[in-house]
Write an enzyme that holds these catalytic residues in place. Structure first.
Site, PDB file in Angstrom:
ATOM      1  N   ASP A   1      13.006  -4.716   9.008  1.00 56.27           N
ATOM      2  CA  ASP A   1      11.899  -4.143   8.396  1.00 56.27           C
ATOM      3  C   ASP A   1      11.277  -3.142   9.568  1.00 56.27           C
ATOM      4  OD1 ASP A   1       9.278  -3.578   7.620  1.00 56.27           O
ATOM      5  OD2 ASP A   1       8.995  -5.599   6.989  1.00 56.27           O
TER       6      ASP A   1
ATOM      7  N   SER B   1       0.867  -1.201  -0.068  1.00 51.95           N
ATOM      8  CA  SER B   1       0.246  -0.066  -0.087  1.00 51.95           C
ATOM      9  C   SER B   1       0.926   1.291  -0.001  1.00 51.95           C
ATOM     10  CB  SER B   1      -1.033   0.041   1.375  1.00 51.95           C
ATOM     11  OG  SER B   1      -0.154   0.160   2.373  1.00 51.95           O
TER      12      SER B   1
ATOM     13  N   SER C   1       2.674  -7.190   2.609  1.00 54.29           N
ATOM     14  CA  SER C   1       2.258  -6.191   3.504  1.00 54.29           C
ATOM     15  C   SER C   1       0.755  -5.797   3.708  1.00 54.29           C
ATOM     16  CB  SER C   1       2.959  -4.772   3.254  1.00 54.29           C
ATOM     17  OG  SER C   1       2.975  -3.761   4.076  1.00 54.29           O
ATOM     18  N   PHE C   2       0.096  -4.815   3.110  1.00 58.75           N
ATOM     19  CA  PHE C   2      -1.028  -4.622   2.927  1.00 58.75           C
ATOM     20  C   PHE C   2      -1.925  -5.966   2.190  1.00 58.75           C
ATOM     21  CE2 PHE C   2      -3.802  -3.712  -0.790  1.00 58.75           C
ATOM     22  CZ  PHE C   2      -4.886  -3.354  -0.018  1.00 58.75           C
TER      23      PHE C   2
ATOM     24  N   HIS D   1      11.765  -3.698   4.211  1.00 58.18           N
ATOM     25  CA  HIS D   1      10.399  -4.131   4.097  1.00 58.18           C
ATOM     26  C   HIS D   1      10.334  -4.501   2.543  1.00 58.18           C
ATOM     27  CE1 HIS D   1       6.148  -4.308   4.637  1.00 58.18           C
ATOM     28  NE2 HIS D   1       5.917  -3.473   3.806  1.00 58.18           N
TER      29      HIS D   1
END
Length: 298
Positions: free
Chosen positions: A228, A38, A107-108, A256
């Site tokens: 991260d 995102s 992630s998202f 990340h």
């Protein structure tokens, strides 16, 4: 000629749950749905460009821009949230005639993959969760900066520094490209509408109930970068505690951006995980041996 016709981020277009969706579709074999993160100006191609081709040598790779991101539709007044994104992802599988797919979420996108597996378990074969949300955690300064991005070249450079462990990967050229992506018409408007402050509530909204996570029946690979600064490594450990059929892989000297900072290793890890035989079910591409064609030996 369309001004974006030579843009590698723009691929095919299909309507998924009423959303005109830009998506990449390459390779053949068992379908794998890649769900991006995102970040500002993100697209499926920007997120997965180093994974799509290697994985497409082993599978059919489908990588959409989720509603509000990239080159998919941004309907006026659209209610961004997990319900809508899950509907779009399932709608894309429906539109492509795919009954079941492997999911790789970043992630998202990891939180979205978890929610999809919980709500539609029959549509999922295996899960890969990379730098994933989906469990409760305290909003990190890094994620607050990502979701609170206000467009400028300096702000984008600072974000890329947060994303990557190896700062040499964060070139001025990359920062310029990602900044320009973030200010395309409609991009920042939809992005700013998704995660306004206070942002802890959006971390919570992307989390699935832990009791539901414990019931996920699918083989799952959890991947995280040790350094991260956007999504805490503790998330990976918590998911590993909750998920019944789970493997964990942590990359040292990695932020990340696992799929970029360790691209070749990540592609092999994911490809091998998705291809390996599951003792509980036959792989869709490997016919079950019949007694007539079994071989005997030592």
């Amino acid at each position: 000629m369309s001004p974006v016709s030579d843009n590698p981020e723009v691929a095919r277009s299909i309507t998924a749950a009423g959303i005109r969706t830009n998506y990449h579709d390459l390779g053949s074999g068992a379908p794998v749905l890649l769900i991006h993160g995102s970040g500002p100006g993100v697209s499926a191609w920007a997120n997965w460009r180093l994974l799509m081709a290697p994985l497409a040598e082993r599978a059919r790779v489908i990588a959409p821009d989720m509603a509000g991101f990239g080159y998919s539709e941004r309907p006026a007044g659209f209610a961004y949230g997990m319900d809508a994104w899950v509907r779009q992802a399932v709608g894309l599988l429906d539109a492509l005639g795919i009954a079941r797919a492997d999911l790789v979420g970043n992630s998202f996108g990891g939180g979205l993959a978890l929610a999809l597996a919980i709500r539609h378990p029959e549509r999922v074969r295996r899960l890969v969760l990379m730098g994933s949300v989906g469990v409760p955690f305290e909003l990190t300064p890094g994620l607050d900066a990502v979701w609170g991005y206000e467009p400028s070249l300096a702000a984008m450079r600072a974000l890329l520094d947060i994303f990557a462990f190896d700062r040499s990967r964060v070139t001025d050229e990359l920062a310029r490209l990602r900044y320009e992506a973030s200010i395309r018409p409609g991009f920042q408007e939809s992005f700013a509408a998704m995660f306004p402050a206070p942002r802890q509530r959006w971390v919570d909204a992307l989390a699935s109930p832990e009791a539901d996570i414990r019931r996920i029946p699918h083989e799952t690979l959890v991947v995280h970068g040790r350094e991260d600064r956007v999504i805490p490594l503790a998330n990976a450990y918590r998911l590993t505690e909750l998920l019944p059929r789970v493997q964990l892989h942590v990359y040292g000297q990695c932020g990340h951006w696992t799929q970029i900072e360790h691209a070749a290793r990540f592609a092999r890890l994911v490809g091998d995980f998705l291809a390996e035989a599951d003792p509980q079910e036959p792989h869709p591409l490997i016919p079950t041996a019949s007694p007539a064609n079994k071989t005997h030996g030592h």
